[in-house]
Design a protein around this motif. Sequence first.
Motif, short mmCIF file in Angstrom:
data_model
loop_
_atom_site.label_atom_id
_atom_site.label_comp_id
_atom_site.label_asym_id
_atom_site.label_seq_id
_atom_site.Cartn_x
_atom_site.Cartn_y
_atom_site.Cartn_z
N PRO A 31 0.82 -1.22 0.00
CA PRO A 31 0.00 0.00 0.00
C PRO A 31 0.85 1.27 0.00
O PRO A 31 1.80 1.39 0.78
N GLY A 32 0.51 2.20 -0.90
CA GLY A 32 1.14 3.51 -0.91
C GLY A 32 0.29 4.48 -0.11
O GLY A 32 -0.73 4.11 0.50
N SER A 33 0.68 5.76 -0.13
CA SER A 33 0.01 6.75 0.74
C SER A 33 -1.10 7.51 0.02
O SER A 33 -1.63 8.48 0.57
N TYR A 34 -1.44 7.10 -1.20
CA TYR A 34 -2.47 7.79 -1.99
C TYR A 34 -3.76 7.97 -1.18
O TYR A 34 -4.35 6.99 -0.71
N GLY A 35 -4.18 9.24 -1.00
CA GLY A 35 -5.42 9.51 -0.25
C GLY A 35 -5.26 9.41 1.26
O GLY A 35 -6.24 9.58 1.99
N HIS A 36 -4.04 9.09 1.74
CA HIS A 36 -3.81 8.94 3.19
C HIS A 36 -2.58 9.72 3.62
O HIS A 36 -1.92 9.36 4.60
N GLU A 37 -2.24 10.77 2.87
CA GLU A 37 -0.96 11.45 3.09
C GLU A 37 -0.82 11.96 4.52
O GLU A 37 0.17 11.68 5.21
N GLU A 38 -1.80 12.73 4.99
CA GLU A 38 -1.70 13.33 6.33
C GLU A 38 -1.71 12.25 7.40
O GLU A 38 -0.96 12.31 8.37
N GLN A 39 -2.57 11.27 7.18
CA GLN A 39 -2.71 10.18 8.16
C GLN A 39 -1.38 9.42 8.29
O GLN A 39 -0.93 9.13 9.39
N ASP A 40 -0.75 9.12 7.15
CA ASP A 40 0.51 8.36 7.19
C ASP A 40 1.62 9.20 7.82
O ASP A 40 2.41 8.68 8.63
N ALA A 41 1.67 10.49 7.48
CA ALA A 41 2.71 11.34 8.06
C ALA A 41 2.57 11.36 9.59
O ALA A 41 3.56 11.30 10.32
N LYS A 42 1.33 11.38 10.06
CA LYS A 42 1.11 11.39 11.52
C LYS A 42 1.53 10.05 12.14
O LYS A 42 2.11 10.01 13.21
N THR A 43 1.19 8.97 11.44
CA THR A 43 1.60 7.64 11.94
C THR A 43 3.11 7.58 12.07
O THR A 43 3.66 7.15 13.09
N TRP A 44 3.82 8.01 11.02
CA TRP A 44 5.29 7.94 11.06
C TRP A 44 5.84 8.84 12.16
O TRP A 44 6.77 8.45 12.86
N ALA A 45 5.26 10.03 12.30
CA ALA A 45 5.74 10.94 13.36
C ALA A 45 5.55 10.28 14.73
O ALA A 45 6.43 10.34 15.59
N ALA A 46 4.41 9.61 14.91
CA ALA A 46 4.14 8.96 16.20
C ALA A 46 5.12 7.81 16.45
O ALA A 46 5.48 7.52 17.59
N TRP A 47 5.54 7.15 15.38
CA TRP A 47 6.53 6.06 15.55
C TRP A 47 7.93 6.61 15.88
O TRP A 47 8.77 5.88 16.38
N GLY A 48 8.18 7.86 15.50
CA GLY A 48 9.52 8.42 15.70
C GLY A 48 10.37 8.35 14.45
O GLY A 48 11.61 8.28 14.52
N ILE A 49 9.72 8.39 13.30
CA ILE A 49 10.44 8.33 12.02
C ILE A 49 11.10 9.69 11.73
O ILE A 49 10.52 10.74 11.98
N ASP A 50 12.31 9.64 11.15
CA ASP A 50 13.09 10.86 10.93
C ASP A 50 13.35 11.15 9.45
O ASP A 50 14.01 12.17 9.13
N TYR A 51 12.91 10.27 8.55
CA TYR A 51 13.30 10.40 7.13
C TYR A 51 12.27 9.65 6.30
O TYR A 51 11.90 8.53 6.64
N LEU A 52 11.80 10.26 5.24
CA LEU A 52 10.86 9.56 4.33
C LEU A 52 11.41 9.57 2.91
O LEU A 52 11.71 10.62 2.36
N LYS A 53 11.50 8.39 2.31
CA LYS A 53 11.77 8.28 0.86
C LYS A 53 10.43 8.04 0.20
O LYS A 53 9.73 7.07 0.54
N TYR A 54 10.05 8.91 -0.74
CA TYR A 54 8.69 8.90 -1.28
C TYR A 54 8.80 8.63 -2.78
O TYR A 54 9.20 9.50 -3.55
#
Length: 512
Positions: free
Chosen positions: A251-274
Amino acid sequence: MIREMNCSRRSCTGRFGLLAAFLLGIMLLPSAYAQSLTGKWAGVDKVMDNGQPHKIILELQQSGNQLTGTMKTVGYSLQVTGKVTGTHFELFRAEEIANKDKPFVVGDRVGSNLHVVAWGTESVVAKPATADDVIPAVKYIEPPALHKVPSNGLAKTPPMGWNSWNKFQGKIDDATVRAIADAMVSSGMRDAGYIYLNIDDTWEGVRDAQGVLHANHKFPDMKALADYVHSKGLKLGIYSSPGPATCAGYPGSYGHEEQDAKTWAAWGIDYLKYDWCSAAMVYKDKDLHAVYQKMGDALVSSGRPIVYSLCEYGLGDVQKWGPDVSANLWRTTDDINDSWKSMSTIGFSQSPLAAYAAPGHWNDPDMLEIGNGHMSDVEYRTHMSLWSLLASPLLAGNDIRSMSLATKSILLNKEVIAIDQDPLGHQATRLSVSGDVETWSRPLADGSVAVGVFNRGSASTRVTVKASDLKLSGAVRARDLWAHKDVSATNGAFTASVPSHGVFMLRVSATR
Ligand code: GLA
């Protein structure tokens, strides 16, 4: 059966020729018809790590020995053309990034099925499709109007770290990332500046009823993994696509961009390759800017500093608008592989992009292949030298746990890393070409100049660097960055013998 018919055709010429030809035609016609590949065929390449089947659907039309049609997988619909020879067929991509030398799909008709090997898949048995064999249609989402995303203030020098794809591809999991994190520390990689540990494609699970994307079974607790990586003084990166599916079909982030960014931030992610991937099925290249802007906004409003890496293979003049979406790096080429041809073709084509690199946003000619085994150490030194002159991100792509001393000495060459990380952030350009020899240089923050003389030819050769060519006047001194020693000029020039595919790399400074 066909062979017997040919044989009978040969022996039947003469008195009964016409009758035989007529009878033969009757025999051949239904059989040729039965062998036609016209139709819709479906098969499952593999069950992915998130439990979903990776389905391949071929819709073909055969006319004579010519084939046209589409190949669909989740997230992709590709036009294909090709031909049939006996029971064997080959299909080529009709799209602009087609590799015309190699078929995209090869297959054989076996009974009533097709045995198919598509790019990147194992052999798949494709059967005549049923009504259930559909790739779900994707609802079009209008890309947003353009505006400038505020800079995230990160990556003042090119990001350094490690990425799982080049070596591990889909065979990456929590335990391996933890072991790589340990090795980043014990090998000295972290202390040399390789901070980001980036998980590439195949970590993704499925979305729950609220649309939240979870990791698959290979990553049981992303937050705990991020905590572990952070406890080692490293940072954790992740991967997604603006399309409905990633390049590996997750699954990609199509239609879920904000939701996925929040999920990653909550996990403690520091870098996204898109990674653009299946976005190409939904959008045109002219939409790249707006589509990448959407995730740029989502990352900024996630509240966590997250390095933003665009992976769009150099499409859409990305270097012109990358900074406007708050991108810290953008891919300038198609994928690298561990070969001299791939690495040198990519690396030596980067000169025209130099003006677009600056502190905070960098051209990305793809990740390092150093230590992956299909180039010589001389070639890997060229790879490291060229990428550092180009102010490229330095993302090691090898197995850090078991690297050889030679690989270690290349990745950990601090004098070369210092060129890559120079705070002025000027990317090298090609100064001159003479036969197989290319000289590249970049100015550095302290007024000195980094220079690399590369021998692209197949025999060793003597090369010369003249201080006057580097626009340095008066007395100069130089440091050989691979020999780790000062070298002196003879009549204002430095000379060296450079092996085939090797480099002579200097840092040259005026003495006053
Ligand atoms: C694309 C990217 C690669 C890698 C794969 C993962 O090919 O360019 O770097 O991320 O996808 O599927």
